[in-house]
Design a protein around this motif. Structure first.
Motif, mmCIF file in Angstrom:
data_model
loop_
_atom_site.group_PDB
_atom_site.id
_atom_site.type_symbol
_atom_site.label_atom_id
_atom_site.label_comp_id
_atom_site.label_asym_id
_atom_site.label_seq_id
_atom_site.Cartn_x
_atom_site.Cartn_y
_atom_site.Cartn_z
ATOM 1 N N PHE A 129 51.218 35.895 -2.945
ATOM 2 C CA PHE A 129 52.163 36.666 -2.694
ATOM 3 C C PHE A 129 52.440 37.197 -1.474
ATOM 4 N N ILE A 130 53.726 36.679 -0.622
ATOM 5 C CA ILE A 130 53.791 36.674 0.774
ATOM 6 C C ILE A 130 55.310 37.464 0.184
ATOM 7 N N PRO A 131 55.730 37.990 2.001
ATOM 8 C CA PRO A 131 57.349 38.863 2.126
ATOM 9 C C PRO A 131 58.184 37.199 1.290
ATOM 10 N N THR A 135 61.132 36.501 -1.277
ATOM 11 C CA THR A 135 62.405 36.470 -0.873
ATOM 12 C C THR A 135 62.809 35.182 -1.947
ATOM 13 N N ARG A 136 61.932 34.433 -1.947
ATOM 14 C CA ARG A 136 62.598 32.823 -2.258
ATOM 15 C C ARG A 136 62.796 33.152 -3.975
ATOM 16 N N LEU A 137 61.731 33.937 -5.007
ATOM 17 C CA LEU A 137 62.190 34.117 -5.526
ATOM 18 C C LEU A 137 63.141 35.425 -6.116
ATOM 19 N N LYS A 153 70.229 31.917 -0.944
ATOM 20 C CA LYS A 153 68.753 31.321 -0.384
ATOM 21 C C LYS A 153 68.450 31.800 0.908
ATOM 22 N N PHE A 154 66.830 32.349 1.141
ATOM 23 C CA PHE A 154 66.990 32.501 2.393
ATOM 24 C C PHE A 154 66.187 30.518 2.652
ATOM 25 N N THR A 155 66.368 30.432 3.958
ATOM 26 C CA THR A 155 66.721 29.208 4.340
ATOM 27 C C THR A 155 66.422 29.461 5.881
ATOM 28 N N VAL A 159 63.635 21.778 10.820
ATOM 29 C CA VAL A 159 62.101 21.469 11.104
ATOM 30 C C VAL A 159 61.220 22.729 10.598
ATOM 31 N N LEU A 160 61.572 23.263 9.936
ATOM 32 C CA LEU A 160 60.869 24.856 9.447
ATOM 33 C C LEU A 160 59.804 24.600 8.196
ATOM 34 N N ILE A 161 60.874 23.859 7.402
ATOM 35 C CA ILE A 161 60.777 24.314 5.648
ATOM 36 C C ILE A 161 59.751 23.834 5.556
ATOM 37 N N ARG A 162 58.985 24.507 4.671
ATOM 38 C CA ARG A 162 58.106 24.526 4.362
ATOM 39 C C ARG A 162 58.499 24.415 2.870
ATOM 40 N N ASN A 163 58.862 25.061 2.174
ATOM 41 C CA ASN A 163 59.054 25.068 0.467
ATOM 42 C C ASN A 163 60.316 24.034 0.647
ATOM 43 N N ARG A 164 60.537 22.626 -0.022
ATOM 44 C CA ARG A 164 61.365 22.144 -0.527
ATOM 45 C C ARG A 164 63.080 22.884 -1.044
ATOM 46 N N SER A 214 54.048 39.634 14.246
ATOM 47 C CA SER A 214 53.606 39.174 12.631
ATOM 48 C C SER A 214 53.606 37.912 12.118
ATOM 49 N N CYS A 215 54.599 37.582 12.338
ATOM 50 C CA CYS A 215 55.410 36.435 11.967
ATOM 51 C C CYS A 215 53.927 34.802 11.982
ATOM 52 N N LEU A 216 53.534 35.241 14.004
ATOM 53 C CA LEU A 216 53.308 33.977 14.148
ATOM 54 C C LEU A 216 51.971 33.777 13.854
ATOM 55 N N THR A 217 51.063 34.359 12.940
ATOM 56 C CA THR A 217 49.926 34.214 12.181
ATOM 57 C C THR A 217 49.947 32.833 11.727
ATOM 58 N N CYS A 218 50.722 32.951 10.643
ATOM 59 C CA CYS A 218 51.557 31.759 10.103
ATOM 60 C C CYS A 218 52.226 30.874 10.950
ATOM 61 N N HIS A 219 52.988 31.184 11.610
ATOM 62 C CA HIS A 219 54.165 29.542 12.464
ATOM 63 C C HIS A 219 53.804 29.786 13.406
ATOM 64 N N GLY A 220 53.018 30.295 14.146
ATOM 65 C CA GLY A 220 52.769 30.112 16.029
ATOM 66 C C GLY A 220 51.908 29.509 15.569
ATOM 67 N N ILE A 228 46.949 30.862 6.395
ATOM 68 C CA ILE A 228 45.447 30.762 5.254
ATOM 69 C C ILE A 228 46.487 30.863 3.885
ATOM 70 N N THR A 229 47.902 30.230 4.237
ATOM 71 C CA THR A 229 48.317 30.162 3.214
ATOM 72 C C THR A 229 48.230 28.225 3.014
ATOM 73 N N GLY A 230 47.164 27.515 3.445
ATOM 74 C CA GLY A 230 47.216 26.563 3.761
ATOM 75 C C GLY A 230 48.645 25.385 4.013
ATOM 76 N N LEU A 241 64.737 31.556 16.541
ATOM 77 C CA LEU A 241 65.417 31.287 14.699
ATOM 78 C C LEU A 241 64.319 31.386 13.826
ATOM 79 N N GLY A 242 63.587 32.190 13.101
ATOM 80 C CA GLY A 242 62.760 31.395 12.165
ATOM 81 C C GLY A 242 63.466 31.544 10.747
ATOM 82 N N GLY A 243 64.447 31.768 10.359
ATOM 83 C CA GLY A 243 65.266 31.834 8.900
ATOM 84 C C GLY A 243 66.466 32.432 8.885
HETATM 85 C C1 HEC Z 1 51.079 34.642 5.339
HETATM 86 C C2 HEC Z 1 51.360 33.720 6.545
HETATM 87 C C3 HEC Z 1 52.956 33.987 6.798
HETATM 88 C C4 HEC Z 1 53.210 35.072 7.298
HETATM 89 C C5 HEC Z 1 52.385 36.283 8.205
HETATM 90 C C6 HEC Z 1 55.160 34.832 7.370
HETATM 91 N N1 HEC Z 1 55.442 33.235 6.547
HETATM 92 FE FE1 HEC Z 1 56.976 32.830 6.598
HETATM 93 N N2 HEC Z 1 56.047 31.637 5.020
HETATM 94 C C7 HEC Z 1 55.093 31.294 4.381
HETATM 95 C C8 HEC Z 1 55.185 30.392 3.361
HETATM 96 C C9 HEC Z 1 53.330 29.847 2.609
HETATM 97 C C10 HEC Z 1 56.234 29.865 2.463
HETATM 98 C C11 HEC Z 1 56.739 29.102 1.864
HETATM 99 C C12 HEC Z 1 57.069 29.961 0.792
HETATM 100 C C13 HEC Z 1 57.214 29.201 -0.387
HETATM 101 O O1 HEC Z 1 56.902 28.753 -0.356
HETATM 102 O O2 HEC Z 1 58.678 29.878 -0.822
HETATM 103 C C14 HEC Z 1 57.030 30.553 3.535
HETATM 104 C C15 HEC Z 1 58.422 30.897 4.033
HETATM 105 C C16 HEC Z 1 59.363 31.504 4.974
HETATM 106 C C17 HEC Z 1 60.980 31.272 4.628
HETATM 107 C C18 HEC Z 1 62.219 29.984 3.886
HETATM 108 C C19 HEC Z 1 61.494 28.267 4.318
HETATM 109 C C20 HEC Z 1 60.968 27.573 4.183
HETATM 110 O O3 HEC Z 1 60.288 27.423 5.207
HETATM 111 O O4 HEC Z 1 60.182 27.616 2.755
HETATM 112 C C21 HEC Z 1 61.423 31.079 6.165
HETATM 113 C C22 HEC Z 1 62.291 31.503 6.237
HETATM 114 C C23 HEC Z 1 59.636 32.210 7.163
HETATM 115 N N3 HEC Z 1 58.575 31.546 5.758
HETATM 116 C C24 HEC Z 1 59.784 32.694 7.809
HETATM 117 C C25 HEC Z 1 59.027 33.822 8.644
HETATM 118 C C26 HEC Z 1 59.494 35.301 8.945
HETATM 119 C C27 HEC Z 1 60.294 35.200 9.983
HETATM 120 C C28 HEC Z 1 58.518 35.734 8.892
HETATM 121 C C29 HEC Z 1 57.890 36.674 10.079
HETATM 122 C C30 HEC Z 1 58.617 38.140 9.570
HETATM 123 C C31 HEC Z 1 57.238 35.321 8.142
HETATM 124 N N4 HEC Z 1 58.287 34.114 7.718
HETATM 125 C C32 HEC Z 1 55.639 35.691 7.700
HETATM 126 C C33 HEC Z 1 54.376 32.361 5.132
HETATM 127 C C34 HEC Z 1 53.928 33.005 6.279
#
Ligand code: HEC
Length: 252
Positions: A129-131, A135-137, A153-155, A159-164, A214-220, A228-230, A241-243
């Motif tokens: 359960f992360i931000p 946001t998507r929910l 939509k949070f898009t 190339v960065l898209i994780r959730n379809r 703080s985003c880069l622990t997962c996206h960096g 940590i989310t797999g 640009l992250g989202g």
């Molecule tokens: C704990 C790991 C983690 C962190 C920290 C994190 N994210 Fe993500 N992010 C994810 C995951 C997992 C998803 C897919 C979520 C889903 O299923 O909707 C995601 C999805 C997203 C999406 C939606 C598009 C997609 O790829 O599905 C955006 C935009 C995004 N992240 C941006 C950010 C930004 C900006 C930050 C920092 C403010 C951030 N994230 C921090 C793990 C993370």
């Protein structure tokens, strides 16, 4: 009061040739931009509550976290009021903006309440359960509530898209590629355009968001390593640009 001929007829005449050449599209009007900004701020205000409570949510030793829908909404409203100088409950609930902001607040409550058993599970540390998921929910719950009145939509760049479910549509992908990711696009500036969808005029508004440390622990880096989310990390950098919070409105 805008003369309807000017708004629809003349604007279309002037703008269509430009769109055809791919040069310029009409921007959304000030009222549409203000509503979209406020909806984005509410989304960010609620997400910030989840962010600051991430360690609490991830605490395996604690059961009830006290993060009910009502508790999170109260803090979200405080954040929103601080950011905008206006209590969202003072927006006329019968107005277009009032209906949308109420729907969004209701969506926040709905998402938190629906996830109580996940959040309060004892013995589980990371619960997913992360931000971003929150946001998507919330965006999905908002859309279910408002129907044809608006979209949200949070898009992100493709190339960065994780959730379809977060994939950008044609308009969003082009707006990201041609404007928000352009080297000369001013950081933080909203992109908007008036478009025709299924015979209906829509104001489409894209609010960019950038990676912070703080985003880069997962996206960096390193790209490809599982976070940590797999999911494999994208190797992104601070400031990229992250989202995008993408909002569609009936023009006001
Ligand atoms: C704990 C790991 C983690 C962190 C920290 C994190 N994210 Fe993500 N992010 C994810 C995951 C997992 C998803 C897919 C979520 C889903 O299923 O909707 C995601 C999805 C997203 C999406 C939606 C598009 C997609 O790829 O599905 C955006 C935009 C995004 N992240 C941006 C950010 C930004 C900006 C930050 C920092 C403010 C951030 N994230 C921090 C793990 C993370």
């Amino acid at each position: 009061m805008i003369n309807p001929f000017v708004k629809c007829g003349l604007a279309a005449l002037l703008v269509l040739p430009l769109i055809a050449t791919g040069a310029v599209a009409a921007e959304a009007g000030p009222a549409d931009l203000a509503i979209a900004r406020n909806l984005a701020t509410m989304l960010q205000s609620a997400r910030a509550v989840v962010s600051v409570n991430q360690d609490l949510i991830n605490d395996p030793a604690l059961g009830d976290k006290g993060l009910t829908g009502a508790a999170v909404l109260e803090k979200a409203i405080a954040n929103y009021s601080k950011a905008t100088g206006r209590d969202p409950n003072t927006i006329d609930p019968a107005s277009y903006e009032g209906r949308l902001i109420q729907a969004q607040m209701d969506a926040v409550v709905e998402v938190m309440d629906a996830n109580q058993s996940t959040i309060n599970a004892k013995g589980v540390g990371f619960k997913g359960f992360i931000p971003a998921t929150f946001t998507r929910l919330v965006a999905e719950a908002f859309e279910a509530r408002v129907g044809e009145e608006a979209s949200m939509k949070f898009t992100a760049p493709p190339v960065l898209i994780r959730n379809r479910k977060a994939r950008p549509d044609t308009f969003e992908a082009a707006a990201i590629r041609d404007y928000l990711e352009a080297a000369d696009w001013p950081k933080g500036q909203i992109y908007s355009a008036m478009v025709s969808e299924g015979g209906q005029e829509r104001a489409r508004i894209m609010v960019p968001e950038y990676y912070v440390p703080s985003c880069l622990t997962c996206h960096g880096a390193p790209a490809g390593e599982l976070d940590i989310t797999g999911y494999p990390k994208e190797g992104a950098h601070e400031g990229d640009l992250g989202g995008v919070i993408s909002i569609g409105l009936i023009p006001q």
